[in-house]
Motif scaffolding. Structure first.
Motif, PDB file in Angstrom:
ATOM      1  N   ALA A 112      44.583  35.852  47.930  1.00  0.00           N
ATOM      2  CA  ALA A 112      43.811  37.076  47.782  1.00  0.00           C
ATOM      3  C   ALA A 112      44.370  37.916  46.656  1.00  0.00           C
ATOM      4  O   ALA A 112      43.656  38.625  45.978  1.00  0.00           O
ATOM      5  CB  ALA A 112      43.838  37.867  49.092  1.00  0.00           C
TER       6      ALA A 112
ATOM      7  N   THR B 161      31.919  35.136  41.924  1.00  0.00           N
ATOM      8  CA  THR B 161      32.814  34.028  42.186  1.00  0.00           C
ATOM      9  C   THR B 161      33.554  34.293  43.479  1.00  0.00           C
ATOM     10  O   THR B 161      34.160  35.333  43.646  1.00  0.00           O
ATOM     11  CB  THR B 161      33.814  33.883  41.034  1.00  0.00           C
ATOM     12  OG1 THR B 161      33.070  33.806  39.831  1.00  0.00           O
ATOM     13  CG2 THR B 161      34.618  32.630  41.207  1.00  0.00           C
ATOM     14  N   TYR B 162      33.445  33.379  44.375  1.00  0.00           N
ATOM     15  CA  TYR B 162      34.126  33.523  45.641  1.00  0.00           C
ATOM     16  C   TYR B 162      35.307  32.563  45.694  1.00  0.00           C
ATOM     17  O   TYR B 162      35.263  31.497  45.114  1.00  0.00           O
ATOM     18  CB  TYR B 162      33.198  33.116  46.790  1.00  0.00           C
ATOM     19  CG  TYR B 162      31.952  33.916  46.901  1.00  0.00           C
ATOM     20  CD1 TYR B 162      31.996  35.176  47.463  1.00  0.00           C
ATOM     21  CD2 TYR B 162      30.752  33.411  46.462  1.00  0.00           C
ATOM     22  CE1 TYR B 162      30.848  35.920  47.582  1.00  0.00           C
ATOM     23  CE2 TYR B 162      29.599  34.149  46.577  1.00  0.00           C
ATOM     24  CZ  TYR B 162      29.647  35.403  47.138  1.00  0.00           C
ATOM     25  OH  TYR B 162      28.516  36.131  47.262  1.00  0.00           O
ATOM     26  N   ALA B 163      36.282  32.927  46.437  1.00  0.00           N
ATOM     27  CA  ALA B 163      37.307  31.946  46.771  1.00  0.00           C
ATOM     28  C   ALA B 163      37.410  31.931  48.282  1.00  0.00           C
ATOM     29  O   ALA B 163      37.355  32.957  48.934  1.00  0.00           O
ATOM     30  CB  ALA B 163      38.649  32.341  46.177  1.00  0.00           C
ATOM     31  N   GLN B 164      37.501  30.770  48.835  1.00  0.00           N
ATOM     32  CA  GLN B 164      37.621  30.691  50.279  1.00  0.00           C
ATOM     33  C   GLN B 164      38.631  29.627  50.642  1.00  0.00           C
ATOM     34  O   GLN B 164      38.655  28.570  50.052  1.00  0.00           O
ATOM     35  CB  GLN B 164      36.282  30.317  50.908  1.00  0.00           C
ATOM     36  CG  GLN B 164      35.246  31.401  50.761  1.00  0.00           C
ATOM     37  CD  GLN B 164      33.945  31.014  51.392  1.00  0.00           C
ATOM     38  OE1 GLN B 164      33.383  29.999  51.051  1.00  0.00           O
ATOM     39  NE2 GLN B 164      33.487  31.816  52.316  1.00  0.00           N
TER      40      GLN B 164
ATOM     41  N   ALA C 146      45.124  36.979  41.669  1.00  0.00           N
ATOM     42  CA  ALA C 146      44.633  37.470  40.392  1.00  0.00           C
ATOM     43  C   ALA C 146      45.308  38.764  39.975  1.00  0.00           C
ATOM     44  O   ALA C 146      45.186  39.179  38.854  1.00  0.00           O
ATOM     45  CB  ALA C 146      43.124  37.684  40.471  1.00  0.00           C
ATOM     46  N   VAL C 147      45.979  39.385  40.901  1.00  0.00           N
ATOM     47  CA  VAL C 147      46.538  40.686  40.565  1.00  0.00           C
ATOM     48  C   VAL C 147      48.047  40.762  40.769  1.00  0.00           C
ATOM     49  O   VAL C 147      48.638  41.796  40.579  1.00  0.00           O
ATOM     50  CB  VAL C 147      45.888  41.812  41.403  1.00  0.00           C
ATOM     51  CG1 VAL C 147      44.424  41.950  41.016  1.00  0.00           C
ATOM     52  CG2 VAL C 147      46.021  41.545  42.867  1.00  0.00           C
TER      53      VAL C 147
ATOM     54  N   PRO D 210      37.593  33.589  54.592  1.00  0.00           N
ATOM     55  CA  PRO D 210      37.473  34.279  53.303  1.00  0.00           C
ATOM     56  C   PRO D 210      38.847  34.586  52.718  1.00  0.00           C
ATOM     57  O   PRO D 210      39.788  34.855  53.465  1.00  0.00           O
ATOM     58  CB  PRO D 210      36.723  35.562  53.657  1.00  0.00           C
ATOM     59  CG  PRO D 210      36.980  35.780  55.105  1.00  0.00           C
ATOM     60  CD  PRO D 210      37.167  34.419  55.725  1.00  0.00           C
ATOM     61  N   VAL D 211      38.954  34.525  51.427  1.00  0.00           N
ATOM     62  CA  VAL D 211      40.209  34.875  50.760  1.00  0.00           C
ATOM     63  C   VAL D 211      40.035  36.148  49.943  1.00  0.00           C
ATOM     64  O   VAL D 211      40.665  37.163  50.216  1.00  0.00           O
ATOM     65  CB  VAL D 211      40.699  33.734  49.852  1.00  0.00           C
ATOM     66  CG1 VAL D 211      41.972  34.148  49.120  1.00  0.00           C
ATOM     67  CG2 VAL D 211      40.955  32.477  50.670  1.00  0.00           C
ATOM     68  N   ALA D 212      39.164  36.111  48.953  1.00  0.00           N
ATOM     69  CA  ALA D 212      39.027  37.291  48.102  1.00  0.00           C
ATOM     70  C   ALA D 212      37.779  37.218  47.246  1.00  0.00           C
ATOM     71  O   ALA D 212      37.349  36.140  46.871  1.00  0.00           O
ATOM     72  CB  ALA D 212      40.246  37.424  47.186  1.00  0.00           C
ATOM     73  N   LEU D 213      37.220  38.367  46.964  1.00  0.00           N
ATOM     74  CA  LEU D 213      36.231  38.480  45.914  1.00  0.00           C
ATOM     75  C   LEU D 213      37.001  38.496  44.604  1.00  0.00           C
ATOM     76  O   LEU D 213      37.930  39.274  44.450  1.00  0.00           O
ATOM     77  CB  LEU D 213      35.458  39.794  46.060  1.00  0.00           C
ATOM     78  CG  LEU D 213      34.358  39.834  47.108  1.00  0.00           C
ATOM     79  CD1 LEU D 213      33.877  41.265  47.269  1.00  0.00           C
ATOM     80  CD2 LEU D 213      33.218  38.933  46.692  1.00  0.00           C
ATOM     81  N   LEU D 214      36.623  37.664  43.695  1.00  0.00           N
ATOM     82  CA  LEU D 214      37.387  37.585  42.455  1.00  0.00           C
ATOM     83  C   LEU D 214      36.727  38.347  41.308  1.00  0.00           C
ATOM     84  O   LEU D 214      37.237  39.360  40.867  1.00  0.00           O
ATOM     85  CB  LEU D 214      37.586  36.116  42.074  1.00  0.00           C
ATOM     86  CG  LEU D 214      38.430  35.303  43.054  1.00  0.00           C
ATOM     87  CD1 LEU D 214      38.463  33.851  42.626  1.00  0.00           C
ATOM     88  CD2 LEU D 214      39.827  35.857  43.129  1.00  0.00           C
ATOM     89  N   THR D 215      35.617  37.836  40.832  1.00  0.00           N
ATOM     90  CA  THR D 215      35.033  38.432  39.635  1.00  0.00           C
ATOM     91  C   THR D 215      33.527  38.526  39.758  1.00  0.00           C
ATOM     92  O   THR D 215      32.915  37.922  40.630  1.00  0.00           O
ATOM     93  CB  THR D 215      35.330  37.587  38.386  1.00  0.00           C
ATOM     94  OG1 THR D 215      34.693  36.314  38.528  1.00  0.00           O
ATOM     95  CG2 THR D 215      36.807  37.381  38.195  1.00  0.00           C
TER      96      THR D 215
END
Lengths: 51, 276
Positions: B23, B267-270, B26-27, B130-135
């Motif tokens: 999650a 873009t989703y990451a799961q 990216a940051v 769910p992991v995170a909303l990316l972009t």
């Protein structure tokens, strides 16, 4: 620093990062559910089927 | 000093740890490298991209993967499993062991539409964590440059006056562009023909050569042609525009921006996690 670099690399490929408060599992789950509720009826109404 | 994760606590549950890490992948600032997190991960991590290499989801996966590799100290393998609107790659991720070592990344087609368009064996909501909303990457509505309509209102008026005459290029059946086009028709009472292409490049080509009236593609793909005056831009379907608070039902740019809120190719990451 890493933040800025990653942000720039996303920008280079035309992508914007979601606001920090939305970079969470909860935000993804909520959005995905909402999108399914919004788009599935549109898809089914138009009878779009995969080849 | 950046706030640290509570690694001690996180490490007790490897899968959760991974999700939290992903999650933030990216940051994560460089100072947060986690040489101390020994128990996870202990082997390479795979990110399944359900689209071909070189596309937007692939580009995001590679950037995130590189950051994860630096943060986690393990290789991150990008696996492109393309086909059937992303549903083949999502199915592959759903079958993987739910141990945190396989991630699914995708966008509207793969992680929202596929469940309605294809006969799939996975449940998009139940089989994944769910992991995170990316972009986000907004879509743009554009037309051939000699189209008479100068703005969105004129475009809708023209489409209404000429039912079934306009043509609308999409990068494929069941793409966000195609589904948005149907949504647009439903909401404006217009009719036009959808012409599916194999991807964005040939669609743009036929708008440039004026064989096609309209298209809806990622803004980043269309902007160079808009800037050089070769196509006319009508609207950007941006996630940010959802803040504009116009009354629905009016044919204005704002209306489309509001409709558009769910339309950008996100873009989703799961993490994969099949529940018993």
């Amino acid at each position: 620093m890493g933040d800025l670099l990653v942000r720039q690399r996303f920008a280079d490929v035309g992508q914007e990062i979601f606001p920090r408060e939305q970079q969470t599992p909860e935000a993804l789950a909520a959005l995905q559910s909402a999108e399914i509720e919004k788009w599935w009826p549109v898809i089914k109404g138009a009878n779009i089927r995969g080849e | 000093m950046t706030k640290q994760f509570d690694w001690e606590d996180e490490m007790k549950v490897p899968r959760r740890t991974f999700l939290r890490l992903a999650a933030s992948a990216a940051v994560l600032p460089a100072s947060m490298r986690i040489a101390s997190a020994q128990s996870f991960p202990t082997r390479p991590i795979t990110i399944i991209v359900p689209f071909p290499a070189g596309g937007p989801a692939d580009a995001v996966a590679r950037i995130v993967g590189e950051r994860m590799r630096a943060a986690l100290g393990q290789p991150v393998i990008i696996e492109n499993v393309a086909g059937a609107g992303g549903s083949i790659g999502v199915a592959r991720a759903a079958r993987a062991a739910p141990d945190g070592y396989t991630l699914s990344i995708g966008q509207l087609n793969s992680h929202v539409f596929s469940g309605a368009i294809y006969s799939v064996r996975y449940d998009l909501l139940k089989d994944f964590d769910p992991v995170a909303l990316l972009t986000t990457n907004p879509l743009m509505i554009a037309g051939k440059k000699d189209l008479l309509a100068k703005n969105m209102s004129e475009l809708v008026a023209w489409l209404k006056a000429n039912p079934d005459r306009g043509s609308f290029a999409t990068p494929g059946v069941g793409s966000p562009s195609h589904v948005w086009g149907i949504y647009f028709q439903n909401n404006t009472g217009t009719r036009f023909q959808f012409v599916p292409y194999r991807g964005a490049a040939p669609a743009i080509q036929d708008v440039l050569s004026a064989q096609i009236d309209l298209t809806c593609l990622q803004a980043s793909d269309l902007l160079p042609q808009v800037r050089s005056g070769n196509v006319r831009a009508y609207a950007i379907l941006s996630a940010r525009s959802r803040h504009s608070n116009r009354r629905p039902g009016r044919i204005t740019g704002a209306l489309y921006a509001v409709l558009a809120w769910s339309l950008g190719a996100r873009t989703y990451a799961q993490g994969n996690h099949r529940q018993a």
